[in-house]
Design a protein around this motif. Structure first.
Motif, PDB file in Angstrom:
ATOM      1  N   ASN A 107       0.827  -1.213   0.000  1.00 29.18           N
ATOM      2  CA  ASN A 107       0.000   0.000   0.000  1.00 29.18           C
ATOM      3  C   ASN A 107       0.859   1.260   0.000  1.00 29.18           C
ATOM      4  OD1 ASN A 107      -2.263  -1.603  -0.031  1.00 29.18           O
ATOM      5  ND2 ASN A 107      -2.726  -1.339   2.136  1.00 29.18           N
ATOM      6  N   PHE A 108       1.940   1.258   0.790  1.00 31.77           N
ATOM      7  CA  PHE A 108       2.827   2.423   0.812  1.00 31.77           C
ATOM      8  C   PHE A 108       3.509   2.620  -0.541  1.00 31.77           C
ATOM      9  CE2 PHE A 108       2.616   2.333   5.486  1.00 31.77           C
ATOM     10  CZ  PHE A 108       2.375   3.684   5.689  1.00 31.77           C
ATOM     11  N   ARG A 109       3.906   1.531  -1.188  1.00 30.48           N
ATOM     12  CA  ARG A 109       4.497   1.661  -2.523  1.00 30.48           C
ATOM     13  C   ARG A 109       3.499   2.285  -3.494  1.00 30.48           C
ATOM     14  NH1 ARG A 109       5.785  -3.899  -2.970  1.00 30.48           N
ATOM     15  NH2 ARG A 109       6.984  -4.174  -1.105  1.00 30.48           N
ATOM     16  N   THR A 110       2.260   1.817  -3.445  1.00 36.73           N
ATOM     17  CA  THR A 110       1.214   2.357  -4.326  1.00 36.73           C
ATOM     18  C   THR A 110       1.021   3.849  -4.080  1.00 36.73           C
ATOM     19  OG1 THR A 110       0.078   0.221  -4.387  1.00 36.73           O
ATOM     20  CG2 THR A 110      -1.234   2.167  -4.961  1.00 36.73           C
ATOM     21  N   ILE A 111       0.912   4.229  -2.833  1.00 36.23           N
ATOM     22  CA  ILE A 111       0.704   5.637  -2.477  1.00 36.23           C
ATOM     23  C   ILE A 111       1.882   6.498  -2.917  1.00 36.23           C
ATOM     24  CG2 ILE A 111       0.533   7.225  -0.508  1.00 36.23           C
ATOM     25  CD1 ILE A 111      -1.101   4.975   0.886  1.00 36.23           C
ATOM     26  N   SER A 112       3.083   5.976  -2.723  1.00 31.45           N
ATOM     27  CA  SER A 112       4.276   6.774  -3.032  1.00 31.45           C
ATOM     28  C   SER A 112       4.434   7.051  -4.525  1.00 31.45           C
ATOM     29  CB  SER A 112       5.537   6.079  -2.508  1.00 31.45           C
ATOM     30  OG  SER A 112       5.799   4.907  -3.246  1.00 31.45           O
ATOM     31  N   GLN A 113       3.740   6.310  -5.365  1.00 33.64           N
ATOM     32  CA  GLN A 113       3.851   6.501  -6.805  1.00 33.64           C
ATOM     33  C   GLN A 113       2.841   7.500  -7.359  1.00 33.64           C
ATOM     34  OE1 GLN A 113       3.609   2.479  -8.302  1.00 33.64           O
ATOM     35  NE2 GLN A 113       5.556   1.917  -7.362  1.00 33.64           N
TER      36      GLN A 113
END
Length: 144
Positions: A107-113
């Protein structure tokens, strides 16, 4: 000795040596153990990190008890009671977000993109901290 140096020494002495060299003792507290307010080791800590707030892929934040639902009324009451007790005892409170979940890392990877998702997440964290009177957050994601 110059007046400036004497003024600085006087200021430092007025603050007290203990404040100059004070240590912070941080404890992690699992929100779902909020019923354990009495007898908790309040006298031994200065700061409490409450773990773990979860983030979803859209930047939303919340606790994940009861297999993914948010706090029920009973749990909400326990959590707020814990916060009130900590504040009465002068403890600094932080919310810890993440944990060792692979889902959280994804989820953090998705948000960071995404700038939009990042903005949503940041605003949700500020709102959460303000809603509960917290002093800040701790980013505690183990895998990225």
């Amino acid at each position: 000795m110059s007046k400036m140096r004497l003024s600085l020494i006087a200021l430092l002495l007025s603050l007290g040596v203990s404040q100059l060299f004070s240590q912070r003792v941080v404890a992690y507290h699992q929100w779902f153990n909020s019923a354990k307010v009495q007898g908790w080791y309040w006298d031994n800590v200065t700061d409490v990190n409450i773990c773990f707030l979860q983030v979803d892929a859209s930047g939303g934040v919340g606790f994940a008890p009861n297999n993914g639902t948010d706090l029920n009324n009973y749990e909400q009451g326990l959590f707020e009671s814990f916060l009130a007790t900590a504040k009465t005892k002068g403890k600094r409170l932080f919310i810890s977000i993440g944990g060792a979940s692979e889902t959280q890392a994804i989820n953090f990877r998705t948000i960071s993109q995404s700038q939009s998702l990042s903005n949503t997440f940041a605003q949700n964290m500020v709102d959460f901290c303000n809603d509960y009177g917290l002093d800040g957050m701790v980013y505690d994601v183990k895998q990225l």
